[in-house]
Design a protein around this motif. Structure first.
Motif, PDB file in Angstrom:
ATOM      1  N   HIS A  58       0.841  -1.190   0.000  1.00 49.87           N
ATOM      2  CA  HIS A  58       0.000   0.000   0.000  1.00 49.87           C
ATOM      3  C   HIS A  58       0.881   1.247   0.000  1.00 49.87           C
ATOM      4  CE1 HIS A  58      -3.487  -2.474   0.719  1.00 49.87           C
ATOM      5  NE2 HIS A  58      -4.258  -1.407   0.826  1.00 49.87           N
ATOM      6  N   ALA A  59       0.317   2.309  -0.526  1.00 49.12           N
ATOM      7  CA  ALA A  59       1.038   3.578  -0.552  1.00 49.12           C
ATOM      8  C   ALA A  59       0.112   4.686  -0.075  1.00 49.12           C
ATOM      9  CB  ALA A  59       1.531   3.893  -1.966  1.00 49.12           C
ATOM     10  N   LEU A  60       0.601   5.491   0.837  1.00 50.05           N
ATOM     11  CA  LEU A  60      -0.096   6.712   1.219  1.00 50.05           C
ATOM     12  C   LEU A  60       0.664   7.859   0.581  1.00 50.05           C
ATOM     13  CD1 LEU A  60      -2.332   8.076   2.850  1.00 50.05           C
ATOM     14  CD2 LEU A  60      -0.758   8.152   4.796  1.00 50.05           C
ATOM     15  N   LEU A  61       0.030   8.493  -0.399  1.00 44.52           N
ATOM     16  CA  LEU A  61       0.702   9.560  -1.127  1.00 44.52           C
ATOM     17  C   LEU A  61       0.980  10.742  -0.203  1.00 44.52           C
ATOM     18  CD1 LEU A  61      -1.329   9.447  -4.464  1.00 44.52           C
ATOM     19  CD2 LEU A  61       0.670   8.092  -3.773  1.00 44.52           C
ATOM     20  N   ALA A  62       1.878  11.623  -0.636  1.00 40.33           N
ATOM     21  CA  ALA A  62       2.317  12.722   0.221  1.00 40.33           C
ATOM     22  C   ALA A  62       1.152  13.609   0.647  1.00 40.33           C
ATOM     23  CB  ALA A  62       3.379  13.553  -0.508  1.00 40.33           C
ATOM     24  N   LEU A  63       0.219  13.882  -0.264  1.00 46.34           N
ATOM     25  CA  LEU A  63      -0.926  14.711   0.109  1.00 46.34           C
ATOM     26  C   LEU A  63      -1.806  13.991   1.117  1.00 46.34           C
ATOM     27  CD1 LEU A  63      -2.624  17.242  -0.179  1.00 46.34           C
ATOM     28  CD2 LEU A  63      -3.767  16.183  -2.152  1.00 46.34           C
ATOM     29  N   GLY A  64      -2.014  12.701   0.923  1.00 48.03           N
ATOM     30  CA  GLY A  64      -2.823  11.947   1.864  1.00 48.03           C
ATOM     31  C   GLY A  64      -2.241  11.962   3.260  1.00 48.03           C
ATOM     32  N   ALA A  65      -0.910  11.816   3.359  1.00 46.29           N
ATOM     33  CA  ALA A  65      -0.259  11.855   4.666  1.00 46.29           C
ATOM     34  C   ALA A  65      -0.443  13.219   5.331  1.00 46.29           C
ATOM     35  CB  ALA A  65       1.227  11.540   4.507  1.00 46.29           C
ATOM     36  N   GLU A  66      -0.359  14.274   4.532  1.00 47.18           N
ATOM     37  CA  GLU A  66      -0.532  15.633   5.058  1.00 47.18           C
ATOM     38  C   GLU A  66      -1.947  15.848   5.583  1.00 47.18           C
ATOM     39  OE1 GLU A  66      -0.856  20.012   3.025  1.00 47.18           O
ATOM     40  OE2 GLU A  66       0.766  18.705   2.331  1.00 47.18           O
ATOM     41  N   VAL A  67      -2.943  15.380   4.812  1.00 45.36           N
ATOM     42  CA  VAL A  67      -4.335  15.565   5.223  1.00 45.36           C
ATOM     43  C   VAL A  67      -4.645  14.731   6.466  1.00 45.36           C
ATOM     44  CG1 VAL A  67      -6.741  15.246   4.522  1.00 45.36           C
ATOM     45  CG2 VAL A  67      -5.085  16.178   2.900  1.00 45.36           C
ATOM     46  N   GLU A  69      -2.599  13.803   8.742  1.00 41.56           N
ATOM     47  CA  GLU A  69      -1.911  14.414   9.878  1.00 41.56           C
ATOM     48  C   GLU A  69      -2.761  15.547  10.464  1.00 41.56           C
ATOM     49  OE1 GLU A  69       1.550  14.830  12.465  1.00 41.56           O
ATOM     50  OE2 GLU A  69       0.963  13.270  11.038  1.00 41.56           O
ATOM     51  N   GLY A  70      -3.481  16.259   9.595  1.00 46.47           N
ATOM     52  CA  GLY A  70      -4.352  17.323  10.086  1.00 46.47           C
ATOM     53  C   GLY A  70      -5.492  16.799  10.937  1.00 46.47           C
ATOM     54  N   HIS A  71      -6.029  15.649  10.587  1.00 47.06           N
ATOM     55  CA  HIS A  71      -7.127  15.065  11.359  1.00 47.06           C
ATOM     56  C   HIS A  71      -6.627  14.242  12.552  1.00 47.06           C
ATOM     57  CE1 HIS A  71     -10.021  16.481   8.527  1.00 47.06           C
ATOM     58  NE2 HIS A  71      -9.645  15.683   7.556  1.00 47.06           N
ATOM     59  N   PHE A  72      -5.431  13.671  12.404  1.00 45.89           N
ATOM     60  CA  PHE A  72      -4.854  12.839  13.464  1.00 45.89           C
ATOM     61  C   PHE A  72      -3.467  13.403  13.800  1.00 45.89           C
ATOM     62  CE2 PHE A  72      -7.667  10.131  10.976  1.00 45.89           C
ATOM     63  CZ  PHE A  72      -8.419   9.468  11.943  1.00 45.89           C
ATOM     64  N   PRO A  73      -3.393  14.434  14.605  1.00 48.66           N
ATOM     65  CA  PRO A  73      -2.096  15.064  14.910  1.00 48.66           C
ATOM     66  C   PRO A  73      -1.089  14.045  15.450  1.00 48.66           C
ATOM     67  CG  PRO A  73      -3.897  16.432  15.707  1.00 48.66           C
ATOM     68  CD  PRO A  73      -4.511  15.144  15.256  1.00 48.66           C
ATOM     69  N   GLU A  74       0.164  14.192  15.010  1.00 44.31           N
ATOM     70  CA  GLU A  74       1.267  13.310  15.405  1.00 44.31           C
ATOM     71  C   GLU A  74       1.102  11.890  14.885  1.00 44.31           C
ATOM     72  OE1 GLU A  74       3.948  14.575  16.824  1.00 44.31           O
ATOM     73  OE2 GLU A  74       2.947  16.528  16.782  1.00 44.31           O
ATOM     74  N   LEU A  75       0.289  11.724  13.828  1.00 45.57           N
ATOM     75  CA  LEU A  75       0.119  10.387  13.238  1.00 45.57           C
ATOM     76  C   LEU A  75       1.437   9.867  12.689  1.00 45.57           C
ATOM     77  CD1 LEU A  75      -1.649   8.019  12.262  1.00 45.57           C
ATOM     78  CD2 LEU A  75      -2.091   9.356  10.172  1.00 45.57           C
ATOM     79  N   ARG A  76       2.178  10.723  11.976  1.00 53.35           N
ATOM     80  CA  ARG A  76       3.465  10.291  11.424  1.00 53.35           C
ATOM     81  C   ARG A  76       4.396   9.802  12.537  1.00 53.35           C
ATOM     82  NH1 ARG A  76       3.006  15.225   8.332  1.00 53.35           N
ATOM     83  NH2 ARG A  76       2.656  14.856   6.103  1.00 53.35           N
ATOM     84  N   ALA A  77       4.438  10.549  13.625  1.00 53.35           N
ATOM     85  CA  ALA A  77       5.330  10.187  14.731  1.00 53.35           C
ATOM     86  C   ALA A  77       4.907   8.856  15.350  1.00 53.35           C
ATOM     87  CB  ALA A  77       5.332  11.292  15.782  1.00 53.35           C
ATOM     88  N   GLU A  78       3.613   8.632  15.474  1.00 53.75           N
ATOM     89  CA  GLU A  78       3.137   7.377  16.046  1.00 53.75           C
ATOM     90  C   GLU A  78       3.474   6.199  15.143  1.00 53.75           C
ATOM     91  OE1 GLU A  78      -0.948   5.385  17.894  1.00 53.75           O
ATOM     92  OE2 GLU A  78      -0.923   7.491  17.276  1.00 53.75           O
ATOM     93  N   LEU A  79       3.304   6.382  13.839  1.00 56.09           N
ATOM     94  CA  LEU A  79       3.661   5.323  12.907  1.00 56.09           C
ATOM     95  C   LEU A  79       5.166   5.070  12.903  1.00 56.09           C
ATOM     96  CD1 LEU A  79       1.331   6.326   9.928  1.00 56.09           C
ATOM     97  CD2 LEU A  79       1.160   4.211  11.258  1.00 56.09           C
ATOM     98  N   GLU A  80       5.938   6.145  12.998  1.00 56.22           N
ATOM     99  CA  GLU A  80       7.399   5.985  13.020  1.00 56.22           C
ATOM    100  C   GLU A  80       7.831   5.247  14.282  1.00 56.22           C
ATOM    101  OE1 GLU A  80      11.388   8.604  11.962  1.00 56.22           O
ATOM    102  OE2 GLU A  80       9.526   9.640  12.482  1.00 56.22           O
ATOM    103  N   GLN A  81       7.186   5.541  15.396  1.00 57.64           N
ATOM    104  CA  GLN A  81       7.509   4.851  16.639  1.00 57.64           C
ATOM    105  C   GLN A  81       7.178   3.355  16.508  1.00 57.64           C
ATOM    106  OE1 GLN A  81       5.552   6.475  20.066  1.00 57.64           O
ATOM    107  NE2 GLN A  81       6.863   5.388  21.511  1.00 57.64           N
ATOM    108  N   ALA A  82       6.174   3.029  15.683  1.00 57.04           N
ATOM    109  CA  ALA A  82       5.813   1.634  15.448  1.00 57.04           C
ATOM    110  C   ALA A  82       6.713   0.974  14.415  1.00 57.04           C
ATOM    111  CB  ALA A  82       4.362   1.541  15.006  1.00 57.04           C
ATOM    112  N   GLY A  83       7.695   1.713  13.896  1.00 60.72           N
ATOM    113  CA  GLY A  83       8.674   1.130  12.985  1.00 60.72           C
ATOM    114  C   GLY A  83       8.544   1.537  11.542  1.00 60.72           C
ATOM    115  N   ALA A  84       7.579   2.395  11.204  1.00 60.60           N
ATOM    116  CA  ALA A  84       7.374   2.798   9.813  1.00 60.60           C
ATOM    117  C   ALA A  84       8.412   3.837   9.407  1.00 60.60           C
ATOM    118  CB  ALA A  84       5.966   3.361   9.626  1.00 60.60           C
TER     119      ALA A  84
END
Length: 448
Positions: A58-67, A69-84
């Motif tokens: 699966h791929a989450l495009l850059a715009l999708g990740a940005e949007v 993140e707006g609805h789920f603040p710190e989503l990127r950080a949580e995924l990165e902590q899970a190893g992404a």
């Protein structure tokens, strides 16, 4: 009949990415949100029967990740902590294109790669923590609850405890490709909505691998070898994800036979022009080989119906489903949730469902073209002149990418939906794309 529906209670059908993001938005505007899911939801990041495509890249495009993140603040950080892992698209992608492979180029397009089950698990955890939201799994929605043909007032469900009705001021169909909404609308006296299907007969075979301790990682984080009619019916996607894993999807178009066992999987990979065959030969398989072929594009023209029931909207794959090869589905779902949020903020918790479906059709219009223009080239029946012309131009654009960093950047921004489609009409881009063809490029060979 009023023009809008005042929303106090909302029901969302489906707990996939589209349903979860819609529930997240609704939680800011209504008193209660009930998410109804047919599957029994796993407690951790695991695949489930209702999302068979979750076994594939699966791929989450850059715009999708940005949007998101707006609805789920710190989503990127949580995924990165899970190893992404997070990486730059231009620097760490190995793109084995028909005309060659572009050299590494820092673009400022941050990409995060993970499995679909991990993303759903994280989103589901966020949504269930919201006070207005209740998630009910193991229930199947069997029909809409109505007050006359013009108003939806909830849903009827069945589960282990029998049948029940759940009242709602708004029902959101986010049930995906298996949606029964066309049949339900006909039952309400509406005409059957027109559906458009484009099927390139693309199939997937996927598995994950882990790296032995002594094995170094490839120099790339993602690998892409796209299909292109009629000369390139084989390809692959591979991404490094959580749990020290490499997720590999081999794909074939036009009925190409896909591998079924380990020997066939490796043999298929070694027929490709990318280094994926050499890469996986020394890795340890961590999953069975999973196959998937329900990859057709489908778009249901709800926005063209003459009437629309109050208290109902549809979004996600229930309206417009894409060939997963282009990675648009999750990003479009995020954009549709953003549209819902903006609509509710503008109208003050009043929602004109018919107007929403028309606005949603505009959101999906360009992604639909980007997916279906190349896929129509695989169709055996006659292809319209406009489609042939668009496909010719897109092929020229992609063939320019390995030789021109500006074109590579522009195309990547379009692919990730961070750039405007108007960029395709830029005279500078057109001059590079329409220049005389260059000699075929050669593939660079990174560390496998």
């Amino acid at each position: 009949m009023p023009d809008g529906t005042q929303i106090g209670r909302a029901v969302v059908i489906g707990a996939g990415v589209a349903g979860l993001t819609a529930a997240r938005v609704l939680a800011d505007h209504v008193e209660t949100v009930t998410v109804i899911e047919r599957d029994t939801l796993p407690s951790g990041p695991a695949p489930r029967p209702g999302v068979p495509q979750a076994h594939h890249v699966h791929a989450l495009l850059a715009l999708g990740a940005e949007v998101l993140e707006g609805h789920f603040p710190e989503l990127r950080a949580e995924l990165e902590q899970a190893g992404a892992p997070v990486w730059d698209w231009g620097e760490r992608l190995f793109a084995a294109l028909p005309g060659g492979t572009p050299a590494p180029l820092r673009m400022g397009l941050p990409i995060q790669t993970f499995s679909r089950p991990l993303l759903e698990h994280v989103l589901r955890g966020r949504v269930t923590e919201l006070k207005p939201v209740t998630v009910m799994d193991g229930l199947t929605v069997t029909s809409l609850r109505t007050a006359g043909p013009g108003r939806v007032t909830g849903v009827r469900v069945t589960g282990d405890d029998g049948e029940e009705e759940i009242a709602a001021d708004l029902v959101v169909d986010a049930s995906g490709r298996s949606s029964h909404l066309p049949r339900w609308l006909v039952g309400l006296g509406l005409p059957s909505p027109r559906a458009t299907v484009v099927d390139a007969r693309i199939g997937y075979a996927s598995r994950t691998y882990t790296y032995p301790e002594e094995r170094s990682r490839p120099s790339w984080m993602g690998l892409l070898q796209p299909l292109r009619a009629p000369d390139f019916p084989k390809g692959c996607y591979a991404i490094q994800i959580e749990d020290n894993a490499l997720h590999v999807t081999l794909h074939g178009a036009g009925g190409t036979r896909l591998p079924r066992d380990e020997d066939e999987f490796l043999a298929y990979a070694r027929t490709l022009r990318s280094p994926i065959g050499d890469t996986i030969a020394s890795l340890t398989p961590a999953s069975p080989i999973r196959r998937y072929a329900r990859t057709f594009n489908s778009r249901t023209a709800y926005h063209r119906l003459p009437r629309w029931p109050h208290g109902l909207i549809a979004l996600g794959d229930a309206v417009c489903a894409f060939n997963p090869a282009y990675g648009q589905g999750m990003t479009v779902a995020a954009l549709e949730a953003r549209l819902l949020d903006r609509t509710l903020r503008r109208r003050g918790a009043l929602l004109d469902g018919h107007g929403f479906q028309r606005a949603l059709a505009r959101v999906t219009a360009f992604p639909w073209l980007m997916a279906t223009v190349p896929d129509r080239a695989w169709e055996r029946s006659g292809t319209a002149w406009a489609v042939k012309s668009a496909n010719w131009f897109m092929n020229r654009l992609i063939d320019t990418v390995p030789h021109d960093p500006r074109t590579y950047t522009t195309f990547s921004q379009l692919f990730h939906m961070t750039g405007s489609p108007l960029a395709l009409a830029d005279p500078r881009l057109l001059s590079r794309v329409l220049a005389p063809s260059r000699p075929g490029g050669t593939l660079r060979t990174p560390t496998p």
